[in-house]
Design a protein around this motif. Structure first.
Motif, PDB file in Angstrom:
ATOM      1  N   GLY A 112       0.814  -1.215   0.000  1.00  0.00           N
ATOM      2  CA  GLY A 112       0.000   0.000   0.000  1.00  0.00           C
ATOM      3  C   GLY A 112       0.841   1.256   0.000  1.00  0.00           C
ATOM      4  N   SER A 113       1.889   1.275   0.833  1.00  0.00           N
ATOM      5  CA  SER A 113       2.741   2.463   0.897  1.00  0.00           C
ATOM      6  C   SER A 113       3.575   2.600  -0.370  1.00  0.00           C
ATOM      7  N   ILE A 114       4.012   1.482  -0.941  1.00  0.00           N
ATOM      8  CA  ILE A 114       4.785   1.547  -2.187  1.00  0.00           C
ATOM      9  C   ILE A 114       3.911   2.076  -3.319  1.00  0.00           C
ATOM     10  N   ALA A 115       2.648   1.640  -3.366  1.00  0.00           N
ATOM     11  CA  ALA A 115       1.730   2.150  -4.389  1.00  0.00           C
ATOM     12  C   ALA A 115       1.505   3.648  -4.209  1.00  0.00           C
ATOM     13  N   ALA A 116       1.377   4.104  -2.966  1.00  0.00           N
ATOM     14  CA  ALA A 116       1.195   5.530  -2.705  1.00  0.00           C
ATOM     15  C   ALA A 116       2.459   6.312  -3.065  1.00  0.00           C
ATOM     16  N   PHE A 117       3.616   5.709  -2.823  1.00  0.00           N
ATOM     17  CA  PHE A 117       4.892   6.310  -3.187  1.00  0.00           C
ATOM     18  C   PHE A 117       4.952   6.527  -4.695  1.00  0.00           C
ATOM     19  N   GLY A 118       4.517   5.529  -5.447  1.00  0.00           N
ATOM     20  CA  GLY A 118       4.393   5.669  -6.895  1.00  0.00           C
ATOM     21  C   GLY A 118       5.664   5.429  -7.683  1.00  0.00           C
ATOM     22  N   ARG A 123      13.728   1.395  -4.309  1.00  0.00           N
ATOM     23  CA  ARG A 123      14.325   2.636  -3.829  1.00  0.00           C
ATOM     24  C   ARG A 123      14.272   2.728  -2.302  1.00  0.00           C
ATOM     25  N   LEU A 124      13.314   2.037  -1.693  1.00  0.00           N
ATOM     26  CA  LEU A 124      13.155   2.067  -0.243  1.00  0.00           C
ATOM     27  C   LEU A 124      14.024   1.034   0.449  1.00  0.00           C
ATOM     28  N   ARG A 125      14.603   0.096  -0.281  1.00  0.00           N
ATOM     29  CA  ARG A 125      15.493  -0.944   0.231  1.00  0.00           C
ATOM     30  C   ARG A 125      14.898  -1.709   1.421  1.00  0.00           C
ATOM     31  N   PRO A 126      13.695  -2.245   1.243  1.00  0.00           N
ATOM     32  CA  PRO A 126      13.085  -3.008   2.342  1.00  0.00           C
ATOM     33  C   PRO A 126      13.691  -4.402   2.461  1.00  0.00           C
ATOM     34  N   ASN A 127      13.594  -4.990   3.635  1.00  0.00           N
ATOM     35  CA  ASN A 127      13.889  -6.411   3.809  1.00  0.00           C
ATOM     36  C   ASN A 127      12.661  -7.254   3.522  1.00  0.00           C
ATOM     37  N   ILE A 128      11.519  -6.772   3.973  1.00  0.00           N
ATOM     38  CA  ILE A 128      10.268  -7.507   3.803  1.00  0.00           C
ATOM     39  C   ILE A 128       9.217  -6.546   3.262  1.00  0.00           C
ATOM     40  N   VAL A 129       8.496  -6.992   2.228  1.00  0.00           N
ATOM     41  CA  VAL A 129       7.331  -6.246   1.736  1.00  0.00           C
ATOM     42  C   VAL A 129       6.094  -7.063   2.086  1.00  0.00           C
ATOM     43  N   VAL A 130       5.194  -6.438   2.810  1.00  0.00           N
ATOM     44  CA  VAL A 130       3.947  -7.084   3.203  1.00  0.00           C
ATOM     45  C   VAL A 130       2.874  -6.707   2.184  1.00  0.00           C
ATOM     46  N   GLY A 131       2.253  -7.714   1.580  1.00  0.00           N
ATOM     47  CA  GLY A 131       1.192  -7.484   0.608  1.00  0.00           C
ATOM     48  C   GLY A 131      -0.189  -7.559   1.234  1.00  0.00           C
ATOM     49  N   GLY A 132      -1.155  -6.946   0.567  1.00  0.00           N
ATOM     50  CA  GLY A 132      -2.525  -6.964   1.055  1.00  0.00           C
ATOM     51  C   GLY A 132      -2.829  -5.869   2.064  1.00  0.00           C
TER      52      GLY A 132
END
Length: 211
Positions: A112-118, A123-132
């Motif tokens: 959700g935050s990545i979609a809002a980031f656009g 670029r955010l270099r996450p370890n884990i991306v949580v979907g849903g």
């Protein structure tokens, strides 16, 4: 909610590797950021000032030792590349202490935050991306806990973002308006600084529960 992506960065400040599963220990993903770059004075240098490091990829070999573009991190070829980017005397150094992390051992982002980031979530270099996750719901998570697989992760706060977000992860072309946009739209903060309460194994598709 489920685990949508897992990323490890065996060589800090270089591109990372996308994983199917990983073990989480007391200091985050096993093998994460175990090697960093130092200049001739022994100061840590990163892609904030030397974005060409992002053109190289760190992975973890079957023996647990990092590789750079598939080459042993201690090889002469890798040493030459590091010195070319970081300057004379720049070198790779292995360090397993907690100080190797800029903030905390884990960075968790949400779709959700990545979609809002656009922009590209790398670029955010996450370890884990949580979907849903709907919209910017992650901004309500600090102080909570995430149960992922057999691991339990504590959420401390939102991550303040730096100029590294301005660099394209593939071309290293700088666009300062992307970082400026994070400050204009998200108060300079995206994704979550997290710590390990209970280690364990996580895998793509694992359920994520917020407690």
């Amino acid at each position: 909610m489920k685990v949508a992506e897992i990323w490890r960065y065996p060589v800090k400040t270089m591109a990372g590797e996308k994983l199917q599963r990983v073990r989480i220990g007391p200091l985050g993903l096993e093998g994460d950021r175990v090697v960093h770059v130092e200049d001739a004075r022994g100061q840590v240098i990163t892609s904030r000032s030397h974005p060409r490091f992002l053109a190289h990829t760190g992975t973890l070999g079957p023996d647990g030792e990092p590789l750079v573009d598939g080459r042993p991190w201690k090889s002469a070829e890798v040493a030459a590349d590091v010195a070319d980017i970081g300057g004379r005397g720049a070198r790779l150094v292995r360090f397993d202490g907690s100080e190797r992390f800029d903030v905390l051992p884990l960075l968790v982002a949400t779709d959700g935050s990545i979609a809002a980031f656009g922009h590209d979530g790398r670029r955010l270099r996450p370890n884990i991306v949580v979907g849903g996750v709907e919209g910017l719901a992650e901004r309500e998570w600090p102080g909570g806990r995430l149960r992922i697989g057999t691991a339990l992760i504590g959420v401390q706060d939102l991550r303040s973002r730096c100029i590294m977000t301005s660099y394209d992860p593939d071309t290293q072309v700088k666009d300062k308006t992307i970082t400026q946009g994070i400050y204009q739209r998200f108060e300079g903060k995206l994704a979550l600084n997290c710590f390990v309460i209970e280690g364990g194994d996580i895998a793509l598709g694992d359920e994520v529960a917020l407690a």
